[in-house]
Design a protein around this motif. Structure first.
Motif, PDB file in Angstrom:
ATOM      1  N   GLU A 128       0.847  -1.201   0.000  1.00 32.31           N
ATOM      2  CA  GLU A 128       0.000   0.000   0.000  1.00 32.31           C
ATOM      3  C   GLU A 128       0.875   1.240   0.000  1.00 32.31           C
ATOM      4  OE1 GLU A 128      -2.220   3.454   1.371  1.00 32.31           O
ATOM      5  OE2 GLU A 128      -0.455   2.564   2.310  1.00 32.31           O
ATOM      6  N   GLU A 129       1.999   1.166   0.726  1.00 33.79           N
ATOM      7  CA  GLU A 129       2.736   2.412   1.018  1.00 33.79           C
ATOM      8  C   GLU A 129       3.421   3.012  -0.199  1.00 33.79           C
ATOM      9  OE1 GLU A 129       2.425   4.220   3.444  1.00 33.79           O
ATOM     10  OE2 GLU A 129       1.899   3.055   5.212  1.00 33.79           O
ATOM     11  N   GLN A 213      -4.636  12.865  -5.960  1.00 33.03           N
ATOM     12  CA  GLN A 213      -3.177  12.897  -5.780  1.00 33.03           C
ATOM     13  C   GLN A 213      -2.507  12.778  -7.131  1.00 33.03           C
ATOM     14  OE1 GLN A 213      -1.206  10.323  -2.972  1.00 33.03           O
ATOM     15  NE2 GLN A 213      -3.122   9.365  -2.412  1.00 33.03           N
ATOM     16  N   ARG A 288      -1.514  17.131  -3.755  1.00 32.98           N
ATOM     17  CA  ARG A 288      -2.855  16.629  -3.395  1.00 32.98           C
ATOM     18  C   ARG A 288      -3.847  17.768  -3.135  1.00 32.98           C
ATOM     19  NH1 ARG A 288      -1.760  11.236   0.362  1.00 32.98           N
ATOM     20  NH2 ARG A 288       0.413  10.968  -0.254  1.00 32.98           N
ATOM     21  N   ALA A 356      -5.059  10.977   2.998  1.00 33.41           N
ATOM     22  CA  ALA A 356      -4.121   9.913   2.626  1.00 33.41           C
ATOM     23  C   ALA A 356      -4.754   8.989   1.603  1.00 33.41           C
ATOM     24  CB  ALA A 356      -3.725   9.116   3.868  1.00 33.41           C
ATOM     25  N   GLY A 357      -3.919   8.307   0.853  1.00 33.48           N
ATOM     26  CA  GLY A 357      -4.406   7.267  -0.052  1.00 33.48           C
ATOM     27  C   GLY A 357      -4.614   5.970   0.722  1.00 33.48           C
ATOM     28  N   HIS A 382       2.968   8.449   9.544  1.00 35.08           N
ATOM     29  CA  HIS A 382       4.219   8.311   8.790  1.00 35.08           C
ATOM     30  C   HIS A 382       5.342   8.842   9.675  1.00 35.08           C
ATOM     31  CE1 HIS A 382       2.451   7.762   4.474  1.00 35.08           C
ATOM     32  NE2 HIS A 382       2.003   6.893   5.350  1.00 35.08           N
TER      33      HIS A 382
HETATM   34  C1  GLV Z   1      -0.339   6.613   1.880  1.00 34.23           C
HETATM   35  O1  GLV Z   1       0.153   6.268   2.923  1.00 34.23           O
HETATM   36  C2  GLV Z   1      -0.321   7.968   1.426  1.00 34.23           C
HETATM   37  O2  GLV Z   1       0.772   8.490   1.135  1.00 34.23           O
HETATM   38  O3  GLV Z   1      -1.378   8.605   1.387  1.00 34.23           O
END
Ligand code: GLV
Ligand code: MN
Ligand code: MN
Length: 412
Positions: A128-129, A213, A288, A356-357, A382
């Motif tokens: 995911e990251e 994003q 974003r 966040a994604g 993060h």
């Molecule tokens: C995922 O962790 C993002 O960068 O949104």
């Protein structure tokens, strides 16, 4: 089942137990995708799921699906999940919470012997990251048909190791075709990763969607030279160009305040020697905003700015747009059961857009999808200091449990 609640201590202890895989000295996690630490937590997860009586399948992207049978197994499963990989200096909750809360929902249903109408599935999505292998949300993206499997396999990390080879190396390249089965619905519990819920004293965020994003890679090429002997006027300093560009990337977001954000998070300088003028610099840009039209404007400004600065500093610059994720909205019915669950449980809640994604962004393209947020301390994520209150973790898991059961009742 009206008053059923998760075992919050068991969930908390499980989160803390898995925090030993990839633990950092400062209390965070470094569990980059497809590293040995990722393999260790996967092995742990598979075993925990099997002990809970779930049928585990691993697909060709390393996604792990752990299924609990329902009364009608011809129905597609109601899924719960997130990711177990982390940033290099990540925390204990980002992603982990959503996977382990899914496991806790299943364990809770096992405790009381309740069988849902549809099967349930707990999912760990690979990468995911997007920190080690770009783009992020990679394997949920393959599942949803956004990316091709072979494209994913060919992606290299900073040291030139390929995703496919690393997946094989850790033993998680499964046989099942990625995207082989439908999901009846998908619910993802996550920490907010921002300050809003905590500041407003809200326990639950009903996530209505995720902001847009756009990611870029910039390569600046100047000329290496001696730091002591090269006169300033004749330099072609790639680092100077980078520094000016970074400042202007920051300004792009400030010019679209208050909602825009922009980040340069990765810089590689060559040759990275203190008495050599940088010959080349590679850096990334993350833009974003909740409105895609604004993301477009920001992108246009970036695309104008990079060649301008390159001209000023007499360097060459290449700008490449390597990932786009448009703003999206989650499923109304999924939002509805989440909101109702928060209401019934008496938790203060609000609707919120995710900054966040998440894997849920891609899964929403192939299944009705909803997300639940809980606050995190000081909005920090993060970051190794990332933290959440045990009572909020419990609240989030209880909303997940209720939302899933309500959705399931709606089928039956
Ligand atoms: C995922 O962790 C993002 O960068 O949104
Ligand atoms: Mn996450
Ligand atoms: Mn993250």
């Amino acid at each position: 089942m009206q008053n059923l609640e998760v075992n919050s201590q068991r969930l908390w202890d499980t989160i803390m137990e898995t925090a030993k895989f990839g633990a950092t000295p400062r209390g965070g996690l470094c569990r980059l995708t497809l590293t040995d630490a990722d393999r260790e937590v996967r092995d742990w997860f598979v075993r925990a799921c099997e002990l809970a009586g779930l049928m585990v399948k691993v697909d060709e992207m390393g996604n792990i699906f752990a299924r609990r049978a329902g009364k009608d197994n011809s129905l597609p499963p109601i899924a719960m999940g997130s990711h177990l990989d982390t940033q290099p200096s990540g925390g204990r909750f980002d992603g982990v919470l959503g996977v382990l809360a899914g496991l806790e929902v299943v364990r809770t249903l096992n405790d009381v012997g309740y069988t849902t109408t549809a099967p349930l599935e707990v999912i760990n999505w690979t990468n995911e990251e997007g920190s080690r292998f770009t783009p992020p949300m990679l394997a949920s993206g393959v599942f949803a048909g956004v990316f091709q499997r072979d494209f994913a396999y060919s992606i290299e990390d900073g040291e030139g190791r390929k995703f496919g080879a690393e997946l094989e190396r850790i033993g998680y390249r499964g046989q099942t075709k990625c995207g082989d089965h439908k999901l009846g619905a998908y619910f993802e519990l996550h920490i907010e990763q921002g300050p809003v819920l905590e500041a407003e004293g809200k326990t639950i965020g009903v996530v209505t969607g995720v902001q847009g994003q756009r990611w870029y890679e910039v390569t600046v090429v100047g000329r290496e030279g001696h730091a002591g002997t090269t006169p300033m006027p004749v330099r072609r300093d790639a680092m100077l160009a980078c520094a000016r560009m970074v400042d202007k990337v920051n300004k792009i977001a400030l010019d679209h305040a208050p909602l825009a954000v922009s980040t340069v998070g990765l810089v590689r300088v060559s040759p990275n020697s203190r008495n050599v003028i940088a010959g080349s610099v590679f850096f990334t840009v993350d833009l974003r905003h909740p409105d895609d039209a604004v993301v477009n404007e920001m992108a246009e400004e970036l695309e104008r700015m990079v060649p301008q600065v390159a001209d000023e500093v007499k360097v060459e610059a290449k700008l490449e747009n390597n990932w786009n994720s448009p703003a999206m909205r989650f499923d109304e019915a999924c939002m509805g059961v989440i909101r109702a669950a928060a209401e019934e449980l008496g938790y203060r809640h609000r609707d919120i857009v995710s900054g966040a994604g998440h894997d849920a962004v891609y899964i929403a393209r192939v299944a009705p999808t909803g997300m639940i947020f809980i606050p995190c301390q000081n909005g920090i994520s993060h970051n190794e200091a990332e933290s959440a209150q045990p009572q909020d973790v419990a609240a989030g898991a209880n909303v997940l449990l209720r939302a899933v059961l309500a959705y399931d009742r709606g089928l039956g």
